[in-house]
Design an enzyme around this catalytic site. Structure first.
Site, PDB file in Angstrom:
ATOM      1  N   VAL A 175      -5.141  -1.347  -1.597  1.00 49.90           N
ATOM      2  CA  VAL A 175      -4.311  -0.421  -2.358  1.00 49.90           C
ATOM      3  C   VAL A 175      -2.862  -0.726  -2.019  1.00 49.90           C
ATOM      4  CG1 VAL A 175      -4.100   1.985  -2.994  1.00 49.90           C
ATOM      5  CG2 VAL A 175      -6.107   1.230  -1.749  1.00 49.90           C
ATOM      6  N   CYS A 176      -1.989  -0.803  -3.007  1.00 51.56           N
ATOM      7  CA  CYS A 176      -0.630  -1.255  -2.705  1.00 51.56           C
ATOM      8  C   CYS A 176       0.388  -0.706  -3.682  1.00 51.56           C
ATOM      9  CB  CYS A 176      -0.485  -2.768  -2.812  1.00 51.56           C
ATOM     10  SG  CYS A 176      -1.834  -3.714  -2.188  1.00 51.56           S
ATOM     11  N   THR A 177       1.654  -0.906  -3.350  1.00 46.90           N
ATOM     12  CA  THR A 177       2.740  -0.677  -4.285  1.00 46.90           C
ATOM     13  C   THR A 177       3.649  -1.900  -4.238  1.00 46.90           C
ATOM     14  OG1 THR A 177       2.683   1.693  -3.803  1.00 46.90           O
ATOM     15  CG2 THR A 177       4.647   0.853  -4.900  1.00 46.90           C
ATOM     16  N   ASN A 225      -1.757   0.605  -8.530  1.00 43.46           N
ATOM     17  CA  ASN A 225      -3.087   0.044  -8.760  1.00 43.46           C
ATOM     18  C   ASN A 225      -3.685   0.467 -10.094  1.00 43.46           C
ATOM     19  OD1 ASN A 225      -2.812   0.609  -5.578  1.00 43.46           O
ATOM     20  ND2 ASN A 225      -3.802  -1.352  -6.005  1.00 43.46           N
ATOM     21  N   ARG A 254       1.007   7.524  -6.760  1.00 37.14           N
ATOM     22  CA  ARG A 254       2.150   6.986  -6.024  1.00 37.14           C
ATOM     23  C   ARG A 254       3.222   6.499  -6.991  1.00 37.14           C
ATOM     24  NH1 ARG A 254      -0.510   2.518  -4.073  1.00 37.14           N
ATOM     25  NH2 ARG A 254      -2.306   3.255  -5.232  1.00 37.14           N
TER      26      ARG A 254
END
Ligand SMILES: *[C@@H]1O[C@H](CO)[C@@H](O)[C@H](O)[C@H]1NC(C)=O
Ligand SMILES: *[C@@H]1O[C@H](CO)[C@@H](O)[C@H](O)[C@H]1NC(C)=O
Ligand SMILES: *[C@@H]1O[C@H](CO)[C@@H](O)[C@H](O)[C@H]1NC(C)=O
Ligand SMILES: *[C@@H]1O[C@H](CO)[C@@H](O)[C@H](O)[C@H]1NC(C)=O
Length: 347
Positions: free
Chosen positions: A94-96, A272, A285
């Site tokens: 999971v990322c930004t 995501n 997010r």
């Protein structure tokens, strides 16, 4: 650490393994402890991985096959575990990621790397056991060829692929997971059943870092290669307007989002979820990240401003291991291990 691509594949990771092998061992131990806490039958799975899964390494393309064998040997860890560890990121990261331009046309690329969801909640410390173990294992790598630095990446010890990397003067690349029904599990299953046309995500990104000369080279490779798992590629170039988010299904690019095509904004922010649809309420997010970017304004885009945005909750959360900041044109790349003080969202 330097990874010398002129060495034989089985020796490329020796130096790192010698100094940091204990950290990989610890991560694998946490992984096994978490599995065992789910079910006592996990012991059977672990023994299967240790005794049988290692054979699967021979289905991987070179040089990854020999690199993994060398790494397992150098760390004295079961090949099956080292392999599984490397393939695991294919399905759950999971990322930004953000690409942004300042008011003079300088392009920046930044990302948070979040990992470890559902992998052992430590209720005493309010942390994820896996996430904490990974934080200890973050390393900067310089990949060398013919004595020159070819590209730089940020890795967890023992991971031989690429999730966050930059080729100074040329381009920068980050990868975000894309959840989808027709997702990584299916691709991996097909691989196990003998369908070997598609690329493991982490190996295609390494190939891009090793072989692509510029933004355009990288763009076509990332857009067109058949993959094992759907994903977002966030790619930045060395000049203004070279910024894209490529939304991939396993087979093709289903969307390419160009910064230059939208005059109303100075940044692209990807978490995501597909940028044209709403993120789910339990993991938004994106709205917070956008609000922070809009507040930052174009004038303040830079390492400091982007670090602040990526340190805003819940963009920063209990899964965040590190934040990386990159500027291709200057060759600058910095990473920071992140800690999220309570109150803080678990993801
Ligand atoms: C494993 O490592 C040892 C040294 O630690 C080395 O002598 C041996 O050749 C290696 N084996 C393989 C298969 O790479
Ligand atoms: C929990 O926090 C304490 C105090 O900061 C620390 O000593 C301990 O190692 C932590 N536990 C884990 C599992 O990280
Ligand atoms: C960007 O990369 C291209 C292709 O490698 C190169 O020709 C050009 O000089 C670079 N521009 C800058 C500003 O570094
Ligand atoms: C963005 O601006 C350029 C020139 O400044 C113009 O040619 C282009 O049509 C604009 N694009 C959009 C989507 O408004």
């Amino acid at each position: 650490y330097h990874i010398d691509l002129d060495l034989a594949p089985q020796n490329r990771w020796d130096d790192l393994a010698f100094h940091e092998g204990a950290k990989l061992k610890k991560i694998l131990q946490v992984f096994k402890d978490v599995l065992l806490s789910f079910s006592k039958y996990s012991a059977n799975i672990i023994s299967f991985v240790d005794n049988n899964l290692g054979q699967l390494v021979d289905t991987l393309p070179q040089p990854y096959r020999d690199e993994l064998k060398g790494l397992a040997n150098a760390t004295n860890l079961p090949l099956g575990e080292v392999l599984l560890y490397n393939l695991f990121y294919e399905v759950f990261t999971v990322c930004t990621s953000i690409l942004a331009e300042d008011d003079r046309g300088n392009l920046y690329h930044a990302r948070n790397m979040d990992f470890g969801l559902f992998m052992g909640w430590d209720s005493q410390n309010s942390t994820w056991l896996m996430t904490e173990a990974l934080k200890d294992s973050v390393v900067n790598l310089k990949w060398k060829k013919n004595g020159q630095v070819l590209f730089k990446s940020v890795n967890y010890v023992g991971y031989i692929g690429v999730f966050t990397a930059m080729k100074p003067g040329a381009f920068s690349l980050t990868v975000n997971e894309r959840f989808n029904i027709d997702g990584g599990y299916l691709g991996i299953l097909k691989w196990l059943l003998g369908y070997r046309q598609s690329s493991w995500l982490t190996f295609i990104t390494r190939q891009v870092m090793e072989t692509a000369r510029d933004f355009h080279d990288a763009y076509y490779l990332l857009r067109d290669k058949e993959l094992l798992a759907p994903v977002y590629f966030i790619l930045g170039g060395n000049q203004t307007d070279q910024a894209v988010v490529i939304t991939r299904s396993r087979l093709e690019a289903i969307d390419v989002w160009h910064l230059s095509m939208d005059n109303s904004t100075f940044y692209l922010l990807e978490t995501n979820y597909d940028h044209w649809s709403k993120p789910p309420f339990y993991d938004d997010r994106r709205s917070v990240g956008r609000k922070c970017m809009d507040g930052l304004t174009k004038k303040n885009v830079g390492f400091l401003g982007l670090f602040d945005v990526l340190s805003s909750k819940p963009v920063l959360n209990k899964l965040t291991t590190y934040t990386t900041l990159m500027q291709v044109s200057s060759g600058r790349m910095e990473s920071y291990i992140q800690y999220c003080q309570n109150p803080c969202s678990p993801w």
